[in-house]
Write an enzyme that holds these catalytic residues in place. Structure first.
Site, mmCIF file in Angstrom:
data_model
loop_
_atom_site.group_PDB
_atom_site.id
_atom_site.type_symbol
_atom_site.label_atom_id
_atom_site.label_comp_id
_atom_site.label_asym_id
_atom_site.label_seq_id
_atom_site.Cartn_x
_atom_site.Cartn_y
_atom_site.Cartn_z
ATOM 1 N N LYS A 98 2.554 -5.792 1.017
ATOM 2 C CA LYS A 98 2.515 -5.600 -0.430
ATOM 3 C C LYS A 98 2.535 -6.945 -1.131
ATOM 4 C CE LYS A 98 4.637 -1.086 -0.873
ATOM 5 N NZ LYS A 98 5.655 -0.267 -1.517
ATOM 6 N N ARG A 99 3.259 -7.884 -0.553
ATOM 7 C CA ARG A 99 3.395 -9.195 -1.197
ATOM 8 C C ARG A 99 2.089 -9.979 -1.199
ATOM 9 N NH1 ARG A 99 7.797 -8.382 1.435
ATOM 10 N NH2 ARG A 99 7.007 -9.419 3.289
#
Ligand code: GLU
Length: 509
Positions: free
Chosen positions: A267-268
């Protein structure tokens, strides 16, 4: 046993935006259900209230709706016979099963404080032993296995905080079959006595997940590889609860990797790698940070479905374009790969391009009309549709329509320098002048007649097609690439084509 109806579930935790890998998990579940005429359920796993993120549940629902993989039961999609579908709403349903495990000797109460657990971990680390709460460690800790029975009772009656832990055997092989990976064997000596339940009445993920899969009659658990290490524990829970005969089949999907294959697509990674990792744009409610979404970046949902299907699965043929229905038909778990699937941004764009070609010209025309409005340009619907028909093969995103078609609406004033340098010579003005004259006499201004006039002008001046064709294009549009040239001129019409040639003649030196 008679064959049970296939029932699968997508069970995300509302801890943030749904990652594109999560959408793939949902998709594989959806396809599997469709293939087998089964049910596909959305269950929200929110037992870890500390990680709850407002808006995440709505985001999950919206995302599934946008890609068009709608569950037929569950949160946001209508209650079926197994409602409720949100674990926090099912809270009272778990305790009985936890009690059953305790009564049958498969689980126990533990009263250790955070400090005591830390001390245990430090102690074990100091002696180089794996620091886990297990068959050996539990004999030195404060739990219903080490305390006298009346002391356990007293603590419970007193309302002392506790957790319930599973009581794993010290050394026992747990073996189960994964539909993608084959047989998996894990020894309980490598596992720990996971917490199943807390004194606030909330089960942990493991307990709630098993009870719900059982209660909702789930037949296949299709989920990400990150859950593979939890599977032996889940198998034991089914066994200890007496549900082994109806235990779902497991299929752990391969990880989605970064484009260079170096690690998991997280997600990062957000927009750092130049492509979205979320289906829809997401604004983090804590940081306010905005991450782009496939939808807002101009991907079509059909393209996203198709590209996700191929990240970890293949049909075993050369066919790459599949509708959802075709995917459901072709999809089997035995063609899902065990190995991580690298995300390929160019491939993703290619899929989008393929699906744009399938979009009706009238739909594209409406989009182009909106883009033209930014420049105060208006055009006839029919003309817009014809332009879209010509340029749609060139674009990867609908938002690029204007970039690739602006010269259909605004006659060029600048011309591609590279082409001029390479192709403009003393014969060029002669060819153009002849061409203008010939085109004036064309009564039916279609691509065949334009081409004939063009060839005649070349012949008169003894110029080869390959030496002039691109120059011709640049005179008309200003740019070096574009749709078939004579069709393009036909669409400009006689008057505009001639004006463009005259302008080029006076401007290009
Ligand atoms: N709640 C888990 C998740 O967020 C689901 C794992 C499972 O499918 O069992 O991924």
């Amino acid at each position: 046993m008679t064959e049970r109806k296939v029932r699968v579930r997508f069970a995300p935790s509302p801890t943030g935006a749904l990652h594109i890998g999560g959408v793939r998990t949902a998709l594989y579940n959806y396809l599997f259900a469709k293939k087998h005429g089964g049910d596909f359920i959305l269950r929200i796993e929110d037992t870890d209230q500390g990680r709850f993120v407002p808006g995440a549940e709505e985001y999950i629902i919206e995302s599934l709706k946008w890609v068009g993989i709608e569950p037929n039961e569950g949160i946001g999609f209508g209650d079926g016979p197994f409602a409720p579908y949100r674990q926090s709403d099912r809270k009272p349903m778990y305790k009985n099963y936890v009690d059953q495990l305790i009564n049958d000797g498969y689980a126990y109460y533990a009263f250790d404080t955070a400090e005591e657990l830390d001390a245990m971990r430090d102690r074990l680390k100091a002696s180089n032993v794996d620091s886990k709460y297990d068959a050996i460690t539990r004999t030195t800790m404060i739990n219903s296995l080490t305390l006298p029975e009346d002391e356990t009772k007293r603590r419970l009656e007193n309302g002392d905080a506790y957790v319930v832990r599973i009581k794993l055997p010290r050394k026992e092989e747990v073996k189960f079959h994964d539909e993608i990976r084959g047989w998996v064997t894990v020894n309980t000596s490598t596992m720990d006595d996971k917490v199943l339940f807390k004194s606030d009445g909330m089960p942990t993920y493991h307990m709630a997940n098993i009870v719900d899969d059982y209660s909702m009659q789930i037949t296949h658990v299709i989920r990400g590889e990150e859950w593979l290490p939890s599977a032996p524990l889940h198998v034991l829970l089914y066994r200890y609860l007496g549900w082994e005969a109806v235990m779902p089949k497991f299929a752990h999907l391969p990880l989605l990797l970064k484009p260079d294959g170096n690690g998991k697509l997280s997600k990062r990674d957000g927009d750092k790698l130049g492509f979205p990792v979320f289906p829809l744009e997401w604004k983090d409610p804590n940081s306010g940070e905005i991450s782009s979404g496939y939808k807002q970046s101009g991907y079509l949902p059909e393209a996203v479905v198709n590209l996700l299907a191929f990240l970890g699965w293949n049909p075993g043929t050369h066919q790459e374009l599949f509708t959802k229905e075709e995917l459901a038909e072709a999809f089997t778990l035995d063609r899902v790969s065990k190995h991580g699937a690298k995300f390929d941004q160019n491939k993703a764009k290619w899929y989008n391009q393929q699906y744009i070609r399938k979009v009706d010209n009238s739909v594209l025309a409406l989009e182009l009309e909106k883009q033209l409005a930014n420049y105060n340009i208006k055009a006839e619907k029919q003309y817009l549709e014809q332009v879209c028909a010509l340029v749609k093969e060139k674009i990867s995103f609908i938002k690029e329509l204007w970039d690739y078609s602006n010269y259909f609406f605004v006659e060029p004033t600048v011309y591609d320098e590279t082409v001029i340098k390479k192709r403009w010579n003393e014969k060029s003005p002669l060819v153009i002048n002849d061409l203008i004259e010939l085109l004036r006499n064309v009564s039916n201004f279609d691509h065949a007649n334009i081409e004939a006039a063009y060839n005649q002008a070349l012949e008169r001046n003894e110029v080869a097609n390959k030496d002039f064709l691109q120059m011709f294009r640049v005179c008309l549009s200003g740019v070096a690439g574009g749709p078939p040239i004579f069709e393009m001129a036909a669409l400009f019409g006689k008057e505009s084509t001639i004006t463009r040639l005259e302008n080029a003649l006076s401007r290009i030196k």
